[in-house]
Scaffold this motif. Sequence first.
Motif, short mmCIF file in Angstrom:
data_model
loop_
_atom_site.label_atom_id
_atom_site.label_comp_id
_atom_site.label_asym_id
_atom_site.label_seq_id
_atom_site.Cartn_x
_atom_site.Cartn_y
_atom_site.Cartn_z
N MET A 167 -31.23 74.18 106.46
CA MET A 167 -30.52 72.94 106.16
C MET A 167 -30.52 72.72 104.65
O MET A 167 -31.39 73.23 103.94
N PRO A 168 -29.53 71.94 104.14
CA PRO A 168 -29.53 71.63 102.69
C PRO A 168 -30.62 70.62 102.33
O PRO A 168 -31.26 70.05 103.22
N ALA A 180 -29.10 64.60 109.42
CA ALA A 180 -28.32 65.76 108.98
C ALA A 180 -29.15 66.74 108.16
O ALA A 180 -28.72 67.88 107.95
N ASP A 181 -30.31 66.32 107.66
CA ASP A 181 -31.18 67.22 106.90
C ASP A 181 -32.58 66.65 106.88
O ASP A 181 -32.84 65.56 107.38
N GLY A 182 -33.51 67.40 106.26
CA GLY A 182 -34.90 66.99 106.26
C GLY A 182 -35.17 65.71 105.52
O GLY A 182 -36.03 64.92 105.92
N VAL A 231 -33.33 64.62 116.38
CA VAL A 231 -32.65 65.91 116.24
C VAL A 231 -32.19 66.04 114.79
O VAL A 231 -31.44 65.20 114.29
N VAL A 232 -32.66 67.10 114.13
CA VAL A 232 -32.36 67.30 112.71
C VAL A 232 -31.58 68.59 112.56
O VAL A 232 -32.12 69.69 112.70
N ASP A 233 -30.27 68.47 112.25
CA ASP A 233 -29.41 69.67 112.11
C ASP A 233 -28.18 69.28 111.30
O ASP A 233 -27.56 68.24 111.56
N ASP A 234 -27.83 70.10 110.31
CA ASP A 234 -26.65 69.80 109.50
C ASP A 234 -25.36 70.19 110.19
O ASP A 234 -24.27 69.84 109.73
#
Length: 329
Positions: A65-66, A42-44, A16-19
């Motif tokens: 995402m940042p 937290a990000d790519g 799961v990738v989400d900031d």
Amino acid sequence: MPEGESADDRRDVILVVDDDEDIARFVEFNLRLQGFDVILAADGQQALELIERERPDLAVVDLMMPRVDGLELTRRLRADPMTAALPVIMLTAKGMTVDKVHGLSAGADDYLVKPFDTAELVARVSSTLRRNKEFREVSPLTGLPGNSRIRREIADRIRGGADYAVGYIDIDRFKSVNDRYGFSRGDDYISALARCLHRAVISVALPPAFLGHVGGDDFVFVCTPEQVVPLTSRVSADFERAADALYDATDRERGYVELKDRRGNIRRAALVTLSIGVTVSDAEKRLTNPLEAMTVASEMKTVAKSQPGSYVAIDRRRGVGDHGYRHVK
């Protein structure tokens, strides 16, 4: 992988990738409730580092995402041969149709619009995983299912309690074809065997026999014990005719191909035939492990290879007395 655990027993790992930490934890909680293992990024950029170490089965990726956003992450995954097949579900903002289009164009397999329903999340993850596994299990050359699907078919027969037989097939002297004509012609022989097996499976009628492609020139069939002889007789006869037609005329007419060994010496290789090993599980001896059934059939295939011509070696697990028969043109 823990000792004693098979690939089929391993839980699917979802990245799961989400900031937004709250959303990430919410998704993690609900996926874990459904039996998935979950890892978070937290990000790519962090996701790429995790993917290299953890090799997840699917990624749920937020679009915005940042550092490295969801679109760029997906593009990088698709550009790398090691991650090109990783399924990706993109999380997009409500009503932003353009985001969905961009996500799918970048290579995402599916998308979810925030805020999303928990049941829909689980359903999308499960269906995407299933599609991906089915795609990976099919041989691109023959269109037949592979090892995992073969094991499931045998397991289903075991659970059903009916008598069954497992056959393991490969092409004798297949290497001589590749050495003489190249791999493209070798693929023609594999495709020909797949077609002959398909016709043989249809010819034995009901109940339907199952056909799988282990890889290379190795195939497996699962059928009733009564279907073994008609199925193997049909495929042996059909394949020898089809294989003969694939040889160059000179080689076909003289009955062998000439090959140079590493020292430059000429050796002869007879035309290809089939070796078929079969194990039967019935009232006298039950095989209750799919891997064991495939292993015994493979061992019987080795027995068949010790015999000239197309040969079927059958082990009914009734002692040391194996028996078999040779196909005669």
